[in-house]
Design a protein around this motif. Structure first.
Motif, short mmCIF file in Angstrom:
data_model
loop_
_atom_site.label_atom_id
_atom_site.label_comp_id
_atom_site.label_asym_id
_atom_site.label_seq_id
_atom_site.Cartn_x
_atom_site.Cartn_y
_atom_site.Cartn_z
N VAL A 173 7.78 -4.43 2.88
CA VAL A 173 8.20 -4.71 4.26
C VAL A 173 7.15 -5.62 4.89
O VAL A 173 5.95 -5.39 4.77
CB VAL A 173 8.32 -3.40 5.06
CG1 VAL A 173 8.59 -3.68 6.53
CG2 VAL A 173 9.44 -2.52 4.49
N LEU A 208 11.92 1.31 2.50
CA LEU A 208 12.75 0.14 2.25
C LEU A 208 14.19 0.43 2.64
O LEU A 208 14.65 1.57 2.57
CB LEU A 208 12.68 -0.25 0.77
CG LEU A 208 11.28 -0.54 0.22
CD1 LEU A 208 11.35 -0.89 -1.26
CD2 LEU A 208 10.61 -1.67 1.00
N ASN A 209 14.90 -0.60 3.06
CA ASN A 209 16.29 -0.45 3.47
C ASN A 209 17.16 -0.34 2.22
O ASN A 209 17.29 -1.31 1.46
CB ASN A 209 16.73 -1.64 4.31
CG ASN A 209 18.05 -1.41 5.01
OD1 ASN A 209 18.95 -0.77 4.44
ND2 ASN A 209 18.18 -1.92 6.22
N CYS A 226 5.85 2.97 4.07
CA CYS A 226 7.00 2.24 4.61
C CYS A 226 8.26 2.63 3.83
O CYS A 226 8.19 3.02 2.66
CB CYS A 226 6.77 0.74 4.52
SG CYS A 226 6.64 0.08 2.85
N GLN A 262 8.97 -5.11 12.22
CA GLN A 262 9.16 -4.97 10.77
C GLN A 262 10.37 -5.78 10.33
O GLN A 262 11.37 -5.86 11.04
CB GLN A 262 9.38 -3.50 10.39
CG GLN A 262 8.15 -2.62 10.47
CD GLN A 262 8.40 -1.25 9.85
OE1 GLN A 262 9.51 -0.73 9.89
NE2 GLN A 262 7.37 -0.68 9.27
N TRP A 263 10.24 -6.35 9.13
CA TRP A 263 11.35 -7.10 8.54
C TRP A 263 11.46 -6.77 7.06
O TRP A 263 10.44 -6.78 6.35
CB TRP A 263 11.12 -8.61 8.66
CG TRP A 263 10.96 -9.14 10.06
CD1 TRP A 263 11.94 -9.60 10.89
CD2 TRP A 263 9.73 -9.32 10.76
NE1 TRP A 263 11.41 -10.04 12.07
CE2 TRP A 263 10.04 -9.88 12.02
CE3 TRP A 263 8.38 -9.05 10.47
CZ2 TRP A 263 9.07 -10.18 12.98
CZ3 TRP A 263 7.42 -9.35 11.41
CH2 TRP A 263 7.76 -9.91 12.65
N ASP A 264 12.65 -6.44 6.58
CA ASP A 264 12.91 -6.50 5.13
C ASP A 264 13.00 -7.98 4.78
O ASP A 264 13.52 -8.79 5.57
CB ASP A 264 14.22 -5.79 4.79
CG ASP A 264 14.11 -4.29 4.90
OD1 ASP A 264 13.40 -3.70 4.08
OD2 ASP A 264 14.72 -3.73 5.83
N ARG A 322 15.83 -0.73 10.51
CA ARG A 322 15.81 -2.17 10.74
C ARG A 322 17.23 -2.70 10.68
O ARG A 322 17.95 -2.47 9.71
CB ARG A 322 14.92 -2.85 9.69
CG ARG A 322 13.45 -2.43 9.83
CD ARG A 322 12.57 -3.07 8.79
NE ARG A 322 12.82 -2.54 7.46
CZ ARG A 322 12.31 -1.40 6.99
NH1 ARG A 322 11.56 -0.65 7.78
NH2 ARG A 322 12.56 -1.01 5.76
N GLU A 349 5.30 -6.57 8.06
CA GLU A 349 5.00 -5.93 9.34
C GLU A 349 4.18 -6.86 10.22
O GLU A 349 3.26 -7.55 9.74
CB GLU A 349 4.22 -4.63 9.13
CG GLU A 349 5.03 -3.52 8.52
CD GLU A 349 4.33 -2.18 8.59
OE1 GLU A 349 5.00 -1.17 8.33
OE2 GLU A 349 3.13 -2.14 8.91
#
Length: 616
Positions: free
Chosen positions: A515, A501-502, A499, A609-611, A290, A517
């Motif tokens: 996350v 994580l960043n 998922c 997807q977004w953190d 991401r 989604e």
């Protein structure tokens, strides 16, 4: 209980050697005589050595025909099968007889022929033949490991390599209708996959065995190479089979080597364990990456949430730090007005706060929905769908490796090819951010569907849409990723995964260990509601095995059950124009079920997807 012939032998006043010889003769008589011929064995060994994509072999008419017909009749009359479905298979399994090694053989009144078959398949003289022709080394006769399955229409088993525990050789003895030929177009074939590099199978099979009654297929379990699947059965017929494995010799058996099994298990990691540990993530495409949003965007979203917190709720007003009239007009170009009013946003926000998820039907407005539906339907009806990876054309790519997922996708990056190891290694050394604007300029006039989908992704990537997302969820996006996906009937799926994580964002103040989604499903056909043709997206709680022994015996082909129960959190069938938003942490698994040949179209969607961080 012993067979009558054994009882008679043991009551005679003969030497132990004579008794053993008679028992061996009985075993020999129940096999096709050709397998004891050294010339046949050596020829088969040579064929197995030269076989592609790895060492495997098959023998026709292996067992005495009368015995095997009797076994089939016992199975049909005495064993009850239950349909079982996971992310990796759909199959009919025998209830208490799912694993024959667990049977109490003291009572054989129901299954005397099945018992006899089990005994001869694990007899020393037959194991020695298999050991010789496969080059697998000595095989255990005490660690018997067999199961009975019947594949009916829609049943399948996806790509895996059978590596688990002490397995050394895999075999499948086929028992379809003995009076009719099983034809290739029925499906149900054993398909073998070559590997791009060790542990990374190709997307498409390179060999296929069409099973027949009294035929056995077998191969040495080769970690990282022995990838195979069972093709979906496409007709209303039963493909009955007995699946089994030969293991490393156990203590007290010929060929036993102290510590060998422990070392084998330590060095040869199962397919499932490799996927879960991410040791292969360098070779997975599309990447789970991401892209971090610009600092000024994030600060703007923070301001919206902070302002809303001060007011006691987030509201839509014409202020610079919230949605202006122009921004609302922009959103209305794509989103149905039923989701844009102040009251609707407040209602959806409250629901998301309670459930951590939303399902928004008819999300796109009528104009955009009708255009996309027309284009996607035309794509389905008028254009040939590429089923081999070599036929996939830009901007589409094929997701790899095929023991984790397989589907077509557009990620906004330049075209890549995965035909050989050098292609993947070149890609590993090239960092590239998605650029849908540049991709849009490369599309040809005839690629109207792709153009419309790329333009939709550009809308979803816009700052205004992310502001809208912030209002719906009360979460501030920190990063993003978008994929256009197409799951072809009879081909595509994703297996259950967690998922990621960043790691670059974990130190951000307010960072949420989850996350966000979004799946905008754009599947134009009907008939998905029951789940029989697959294609549904399922979220479920990850329920780990409670003890090491249970984990050790878990079949490599059994990944995650999607049976209904407490573990299932969301089961969303493929549909038209439905947006699903889910806040998902690392304890939640997600997959898209294999799409059956009988589905009326591909499953289409845009996955995002977004953190995120929590401001208040």
């Amino acid at each position: 209980m012993k067979r009558a012939s054994e009882t008679q032998i043991e009551t005679r006043e003969d030497s132990p050697q004579k008794i053993l010889a008679l028992e061996e003769d009985k075993v020999r008589s129940l096999f096709n005589p050709k397998i004891w011929d050294p010339e046949f064995q050596n020829k088969l060994k040579e064929e197995i050595t030269d076989a592609k994509p790895y060492n495997w072999g098959t023998i026709r008419d292996l067992i005495d025909d009368d015995l095997l017909r009797a076994v089939r009749k016992e199975i049909e009359t005495e064993i009850h099968f239950t349909k079982k479905e996971t992310d990796i298979y759909k199959v009919n399994q025998s209830g208490d007889l799912a694993n024959l090694s667990g049977l109490d053989w003291g009572d054989l009144s129901r299954l005397p022929n099945l018992y006899r078959l089990r005994e001869i398949l694990y007899s020393e003289i037959y194991r020695d033949v298999i050991s010789h022709v496969t080059g697998a080394g000595k095989l255990s006769g005490t660690k018997a490991d067999m199961s009975i399955n019947t594949y009916t229409k829609g049943c399948h088993l996806l790509t895996h390599d059978d590596v688990i525990g002490s397995r050394r050789v895999s075999f499948i003895l086929y028992l379809p209708d003995p009076n009719h030929t099983w034809k290739s177009h029925y499906g149900g074939g054993l398909r073998l996959f070559d590997s791009i590099i060790p542990n990374v199978p190709q997307s498409d099979p390179c060999a296929k065995l069409v099973p027949q009654f009294n035929q056995i297929a077998f191969f040495k379990v080769q970690p990282g190479f022995s990838f195979h699947d069972v093709e979906e059965v496409k007709v209303d017929k039963h493909r009955l089979s007995i699946q089994g494995w030969y293991h490393i010799p156990q203590k007290g058996e010929k060929g036993y080597i102290p510590g060998e099994e422990k070392e084998w298990v330590r060095t040869n990691i199962s397919t499932l364990a490799q996927l879960e540990s991410n040791v292969l993530q360098d070779y997975e495409f599309p990447k789970d990456e991401r892209d971090i949003l610009p600092y000024h965007q994030v600060k703007h979203f923070e301001k919206i949430l902070t302002s809303g917190a001060k007011e006691g709720s987030v509201s839509v007003v014409s202020e610079d730090d919230q949605l202006s009239e122009q921004e609302m007009a922009y959103l209305k170009q794509y989103i149905s007005e039923q989701y844009l009013s102040k009251d609707d946003i407040s209602r959806l926000q409250a629901k998301f706060a309670e459930d951590s998820s939303l399902q928004l039907e008819s999300f796109l407005n009528e104009e955009k929905s009708s255009l996309l539906r027309k284009l996607i339907k035309r794509e389905e009806l008028e254009k040939d769908c590429p089923y081999e990876s070599r036929d996939v054309q830009a901007p589409w790519k094929t997701a790899v490796p095929s023991h984790k997922w397989r589907y077509l996708y557009i990620d906004g990056k330049s075209d890549e090819n995965f035909k050989k190891e050098s292609d993947i290694l070149d890609t590993l050394n090239r960092e590239e951010l998605p650029n849908y604007e540049l991709l849009k300029k490369t599309l040809e006039p005839l690629q109207e569907t792709e153009l419309a989908l790329v333009e939709l992704v550009q809308f979803l990537k816009s700052t205004i849409y992310k502001k809208y997302l912030t209002l719906l969820t009360s979460l501030c996006p920190l990063s993003e990723q978008f994929l256009v996906r197409r799951f072809r009937p009879g081909k595509d799926f994703t297996l259950a995964t967690k998922c990621q994580l960043n790691p670059l964002l974990k130190q951000v103040d307010g960072f949420v260990d989850a996350v966000l989604e979004g799946t905008l499903c754009l599947t134009p056909s009907r008939g998905w509601e029951s789940g029989e043709v697959g294609g549904y997206e399922l979220y479920m709680a990850d329920e780990e095995e409670p003890d090491e022994q249970a984990q050790d015996i878990k079949d490599a082909s059994v990944y995650r059950s999607d049976d209904t129960g407490d573990s299932v959190l969301i089961n969303q069938p493929a549909s038209w124009n439905t947006l699903t938003l889910v806040l998902r942490d690392e304890s939640v698994l997600e997959f898209v079920k294999y799409v059956s040949w009988s589905a009326k179209s591909s499953r289409w969607d845009i996955k995002s997807q977004w953190d995120v961080k929590c401001v208040d």
